[in-house]
Design an enzyme around this catalytic site. Structure first.
Site, PDB file in Angstrom:
ATOM      1  N   GLY A  46     104.343  20.582 -56.087  1.00  0.00           N
ATOM      2  CA  GLY A  46     103.198  21.189 -56.748  1.00  0.00           C
ATOM      3  C   GLY A  46     101.977  20.307 -56.588  1.00  0.00           C
ATOM      4  N   GLN A  51      93.728  16.888 -58.336  1.00  0.00           N
ATOM      5  CA  GLN A  51      94.431  15.817 -57.616  1.00  0.00           C
ATOM      6  C   GLN A  51      93.871  15.619 -56.210  1.00  0.00           C
ATOM      7  OE1 GLN A  51      98.548  17.497 -58.591  1.00  0.00           O
ATOM      8  NE2 GLN A  51      98.881  15.283 -58.577  1.00  0.00           N
ATOM      9  N   CYS A  93     104.826  12.554 -59.909  1.00  0.00           N
ATOM     10  CA  CYS A  93     103.508  13.151 -59.708  1.00  0.00           C
ATOM     11  C   CYS A  93     102.841  12.480 -58.520  1.00  0.00           C
ATOM     12  CB  CYS A  93     102.671  12.946 -60.968  1.00  0.00           C
ATOM     13  SG  CYS A  93     101.005  13.595 -60.840  1.00  0.00           S
ATOM     14  N   LEU A  94     102.215  13.267 -57.639  1.00  0.00           N
ATOM     15  CA  LEU A  94     101.573  12.695 -56.446  1.00  0.00           C
ATOM     16  C   LEU A  94     100.409  11.774 -56.807  1.00  0.00           C
ATOM     17  CD1 LEU A  94     101.598  15.777 -54.027  1.00  0.00           C
ATOM     18  CD2 LEU A  94     103.128  13.803 -54.032  1.00  0.00           C
ATOM     19  N   HIS A 135     103.565  21.474 -65.435  1.00  0.00           N
ATOM     20  CA  HIS A 135     103.042  20.166 -65.010  1.00  0.00           C
ATOM     21  C   HIS A 135     101.667  20.331 -64.349  1.00  0.00           C
ATOM     22  CE1 HIS A 135     103.673  16.060 -62.987  1.00  0.00           C
ATOM     23  NE2 HIS A 135     102.612  16.554 -62.384  1.00  0.00           N
ATOM     24  N   GLU A 136     101.565  21.301 -63.421  1.00  0.00           N
ATOM     25  CA  GLU A 136     100.313  21.497 -62.673  1.00  0.00           C
ATOM     26  C   GLU A 136      99.222  22.069 -63.574  1.00  0.00           C
ATOM     27  OE1 GLU A 136     100.256  19.950 -60.056  1.00  0.00           O
ATOM     28  OE2 GLU A 136     102.402  19.814 -59.700  1.00  0.00           O
ATOM     29  N   HIS A 139      97.430  19.485 -65.490  1.00  0.00           N
ATOM     30  CA  HIS A 139      96.388  18.797 -64.714  1.00  0.00           C
ATOM     31  C   HIS A 139      95.027  19.488 -64.871  1.00  0.00           C
ATOM     32  CE1 HIS A 139      98.353  15.584 -62.514  1.00  0.00           C
ATOM     33  NE2 HIS A 139      99.287  16.384 -62.020  1.00  0.00           N
TER      34      HIS A 139
END
Ligand code: ZN
Length: 183
Positions: A46, A51, A93-94, A135-136, A139
């Protein structure tokens, strides 16, 4: 298509409330495709627009695990209208390379959004897809997965993350010094 540079914690864009997308035009479609490409190249499941340094409400998700399979979704202005149950999952997480932690979330969610063609989406999600969307979507509200941990756990995980980042930066400056000296 080019890979977009990833924003890493503690960049302030990860703390900002993202704005609604008001027009689904070709620029947005191209950006959505670049986001998906970046997610795949980074081995993520994701990615949220902040991000990659854009504070708009757009996320990409693909939780298909099997080789060669794809379940790519672009969600524009996603909203969770209903949720049930509880689940925990070891999340990464990226924007926090090198760390992961177990996060508690809702098990089942009902989502409304638009896709990149401007069509309305209205669906139920559970399991990994539900976790990933939550999660996304966090953000887009300036919330990261570490904010979902207890204060003690958050402190520990962030300390571990900053240590890894310091080591990475030392490695990078060493490599730069070696490059200058032709080693
Ligand atoms: Zn993330």
């Amino acid at each position: 298509m080019a890979r977009l540079p990833l924003v890493l914690y503690p960049d302030t864009i990860l703390r900002t409330q993202c704005a609604d997308v008001t027009d689904i035009d070709q620029t947005l479609v191209d950006f959505g495709h670049a986001m998906a490409e970046t997610m795949y190249l980074s081995n993520g499941i994701g990615l949220a627009a902040p991000q990659v340094a854009r504070n708009i409400r757009l996320i990409t998700v693909d939780v298909a695990r099997a080789e060669g399979e794809t379940a790519l979704m672009h969600l524009v202005n996603p909203v969770i209208v209903d949720s049930h149950g509880r689940t925990t999952y070891e999340e990464g997480c990226l924007s926090f390379p090198g760390i992961s932690a177990e996060v508690r979330r809702k098990d089942q969610i009902h989502v409304q959004a638009y896709d990149l063609q401007g069509a309305e989406l209205d669906f139920d999600a559970d399991g990994l897809l539900s976790i990933c969307i939550q999660h996304e979507l966090d953000h887009l509200n300036g919330v990261t997965f570490v904010d979902r941990l207890s204060p003690v756990k958050k402190k520990l995980v962030l300390r571990q993350y900053l240590k890894i980042r310091e080591e990475d930066q030392e490695d990078e400056s060493l490599a730069a010094i070696r490059a200058v000296h032709g080693e």
